[in-house]
Design an enzyme around this catalytic site. Structure first.
Site, PDB file in Angstrom:
ATOM      1  N   LYS A  17      -5.735  -1.308   1.953  1.00  0.00           N
ATOM      2  CA  LYS A  17      -6.132  -2.728   0.593  1.00  0.00           C
ATOM      3  C   LYS A  17      -5.090  -3.751   1.767  1.00  0.00           C
ATOM      4  O   LYS A  17      -5.280  -4.743   2.398  1.00  0.00           O
ATOM      5  CB  LYS A  17      -5.090  -2.362  -0.115  1.00  0.00           C
ATOM      6  CG  LYS A  17      -5.769  -1.290  -0.697  1.00  0.00           C
ATOM      7  CD  LYS A  17      -4.403  -0.881  -2.436  1.00  0.00           C
ATOM      8  CE  LYS A  17      -5.443  -0.247  -3.325  1.00  0.00           C
ATOM      9  NZ  LYS A  17      -4.592   0.708  -4.448  1.00  0.00           N
ATOM     10  N   GLN A  39       1.658  -0.057  -6.266  1.00  0.00           N
ATOM     11  CA  GLN A  39       0.753   1.440  -6.062  1.00  0.00           C
ATOM     12  C   GLN A  39       0.837   2.748  -6.870  1.00  0.00           C
ATOM     13  O   GLN A  39       2.246   2.454  -6.862  1.00  0.00           O
ATOM     14  CB  GLN A  39       0.977   1.978  -4.544  1.00  0.00           C
ATOM     15  CG  GLN A  39      -0.330   3.259  -3.720  1.00  0.00           C
ATOM     16  CD  GLN A  39      -1.840   2.620  -4.518  1.00  0.00           C
ATOM     17  OE1 GLN A  39      -1.670   1.722  -4.276  1.00  0.00           O
ATOM     18  NE2 GLN A  39      -2.462   4.042  -3.997  1.00  0.00           N
ATOM     19  N   ASP A  98      -4.867  -5.393 -10.364  1.00  0.00           N
ATOM     20  CA  ASP A  98      -5.233  -3.663 -11.345  1.00  0.00           C
ATOM     21  C   ASP A  98      -5.892  -4.257 -12.406  1.00  0.00           C
ATOM     22  O   ASP A  98      -6.275  -2.737 -12.656  1.00  0.00           O
ATOM     23  CB  ASP A  98      -4.039  -3.143 -10.671  1.00  0.00           C
ATOM     24  CG  ASP A  98      -3.863  -1.866 -10.201  1.00  0.00           C
ATOM     25  OD1 ASP A  98      -2.348  -1.502  -9.843  1.00  0.00           O
ATOM     26  OD2 ASP A  98      -4.758  -2.273  -9.471  1.00  0.00           O
TER      27      ASP A  98
HETATM   28  N1  GUE Z   1      -1.942   0.422  -8.970  1.00  0.00           N
HETATM   29  C1  GUE Z   1      -3.113   1.486  -8.208  1.00  0.00           C
HETATM   30  N2  GUE Z   1      -4.272   0.771  -8.174  1.00  0.00           N
HETATM   31  C2  GUE Z   1      -5.564   1.501  -7.538  1.00  0.00           C
HETATM   32  O1  GUE Z   1      -6.018   1.086  -7.633  1.00  0.00           O
HETATM   33  C3  GUE Z   1      -5.030   2.716  -7.134  1.00  0.00           C
HETATM   34  C4  GUE Z   1      -3.720   3.363  -7.314  1.00  0.00           C
HETATM   35  N3  GUE Z   1      -2.981   2.420  -7.661  1.00  0.00           N
HETATM   36  N4  GUE Z   1      -2.840   4.554  -6.794  1.00  0.00           N
HETATM   37  C5  GUE Z   1      -4.237   5.172  -5.981  1.00  0.00           C
HETATM   38  C6  GUE Z   1      -6.175   5.112  -6.381  1.00  0.00           C
HETATM   39  C7  GUE Z   1      -7.099   5.649  -5.958  1.00  0.00           C
HETATM   40  N5  GUE Z   1      -7.698   4.356  -4.947  1.00  0.00           N
HETATM   41  C8  GUE Z   1      -8.335   4.471  -3.845  1.00  0.00           C
HETATM   42  C9  GUE Z   1      -8.742   3.783  -3.611  1.00  0.00           C
HETATM   43  C10 GUE Z   1      -9.706   4.071  -2.045  1.00  0.00           C
HETATM   44  C11 GUE Z   1     -10.516   4.434  -2.179  1.00  0.00           C
HETATM   45  C12 GUE Z   1     -11.276   4.122  -1.373  1.00  0.00           C
HETATM   46  O2  GUE Z   1     -11.673   4.363  -0.093  1.00  0.00           O
HETATM   47  N6  GUE Z   1     -12.121   6.185  -0.627  1.00  0.00           N
HETATM   48  C13 GUE Z   1     -12.927   6.277   0.460  1.00  0.00           C
HETATM   49  C14 GUE Z   1     -12.156   7.340   1.610  1.00  0.00           C
HETATM   50  C15 GUE Z   1     -11.087   7.020   2.112  1.00  0.00           C
HETATM   51  C16 GUE Z   1     -10.279   8.686   2.627  1.00  0.00           C
HETATM   52  O3  GUE Z   1     -11.575   9.360   3.419  1.00  0.00           O
HETATM   53  O4  GUE Z   1      -9.586   9.572   1.461  1.00  0.00           O
HETATM   54  C17 GUE Z   1     -13.888   6.750  -0.291  1.00  0.00           C
HETATM   55  O5  GUE Z   1     -14.454   7.592  -1.220  1.00  0.00           O
HETATM   56  O6  GUE Z   1     -15.314   6.308   0.585  1.00  0.00           O
HETATM   57  C18 GUE Z   1      -9.678   5.972  -2.754  1.00  0.00           C
HETATM   58  C19 GUE Z   1      -9.344   6.101  -4.212  1.00  0.00           C
HETATM   59  C20 GUE Z   1      -7.023   2.948  -5.689  1.00  0.00           C
HETATM   60  N7  GUE Z   1      -5.893   3.907  -6.234  1.00  0.00           N
END
Ligand code: GUE
Length: 299
Positions: free
Chosen positions: A53, A97, A120
């Site tokens: 991020k 987060q 968020d």
């Molecule tokens: N306040 C808060 N807001 C959130 O939006 C929040 C959070 N906390 N806690 C955790 C979750 C999870 N989350 C992700 C973000 C990016 C990928 C992402 O980019 N995933 C990649 C893979 C990344 C990897 O390789 O692990 C994909 O799906 O291609 C996944 C999950 C946002 N979250």
């Protein structure tokens, strides 16, 4: 074989739009959008997400600030930091987060973020605006907003006559996603762990969205031929084929078999995940432009 949505490419398009809007704001006001990300403790996955991020924020030309607090941080210390960020005129978006370490209660922390800085989209004011169909006035939770962009690209803005099923009713995803589908005139079913005969409910869906946190739970027999399948799962499973102790990321959908039945499907990784980060950037530039009385673009 279904069309596989390239989430990275769609996310890159959103980031390009955000970067242009950010540059226009700076040219007009001398102000760069400011995003503050707060992380407490040392959960490795959270640190991966937070650094992506912060990296993306810098790429968009934002002022990007990261606060990394120790596991021992108290509720009062965390809420005091949020209040400082609420007051900081150079910060337009605040993200704490999740999940927080045991012993810390996330709800009062999230609700202490000023709604106009809640990028968020989890504050009750923003969630309430979405529930009442006000999509312009608030900030929408990033993952549903990203998933909805995929649905709009596939079906257009008006989902009249289409059946949508969302499996999962979390505040972070299931409920806002159901509200977005309803606002687009779909007939929406929000399924969950108490839903009877889930497979037959899902087989009714023209748009099937899975956000349950159960690896590869949705099977081909759950998918209506020709449906659009959006996979929001982020499950790490053992991958012995990659070597001793190796893992890989899979969604809540059994991708290979469902891709044979669906007409459009999102992969994991490379689908909804990258869109989550891109929509966080979109929410941040939106918050910054509103703070300076400039109408933000719609993403
Ligand atoms: N306040 C808060 N807001 C959130 O939006 C929040 C959070 N906390 N806690 C955790 C979750 C999870 N989350 C992700 C973000 C990016 C990928 C992402 O980019 N995933 C990649 C893979 C990344 C990897 O390789 O692990 C994909 O799906 O291609 C996944 C999950 C946002 N979250």
């Amino acid at each position: 074989m279904a069309t596989v949505i390239d989430g990275k490419a769609v996310a890159a398009g959103v980031v390009e739009q955000v970067t242009a809007a950010s540059a226009a704001l700076e040219a007009q006001t001398g102000v760069r959008p400011g995003l503050a990300v707060v992380i407490v403790g040392n959960d490795p996955a959270s640190h991966v997400y937070v650094s992506s991020k912060s990296r993306m924020a810098k790429q968009c030309g934002f002022k990007s600030v990261q606060h990394t607090l120790p596991e021992t941080t108290s509720q009062a210390e965390l809420e005091a930091l949020v209040e400082t960020l609420n007051q900081d005129p150079e910060i337009h978006g605040i993200l704490v987060q999740l999940p927080l370490p045991d012993g810390l209660n996330s709800d009062p922390v999230i609700q202490s973020i000023r709604p106009e800085k809640d990028v968020d989209g989890l504050h009750v004011v923003n969630a309430g605006k979405l529930m009442t169909g006000d999509l312009e006035g608030g900030l929408i939770s990033c993952t549903p907003a990203g998933a909805m962009l995929f649905v709009r690209q596939t079906h257009g803005p008006d989902l009249s006559g289409l059946n949508a099923v969302v499996i999962g009713r979390s505040n972070l995803f299931g409920k806002p996603m159901s509200a977005l589908l309803l606002a687009a005139n779909a007939t929406v079913t929000t399924a969950h762990s108490r839903t009877k005969d889930l497979a037959s409910v899902c087989r009714n869906a023209d748009i099937l969205v899975a956000a349950v946190g159960r690896p590869q739970m949705v099977k081909a027999g759950w998918v209506k031929p020709g449906a659009t399948v959006i996979d929001v799962g982020i499950n790490r499973i053992d991958a012995p084929e990659r070597g001793e102790g190796k893992t890989r990321l899979v969604g809540d959908v059994a991708f290979d078999e469902c891709a044979e039945v669906a007409s459009t499907i999102t992969p994991v990784p490379g689908g909804v995940g990258p869109m989550t980060i891109a929509m966080l950037m979109a929410n941040t530039v939106t918050a910054a432009m509103r703070a300076h009385g400039i109408k933000p673009p719609s993403f």
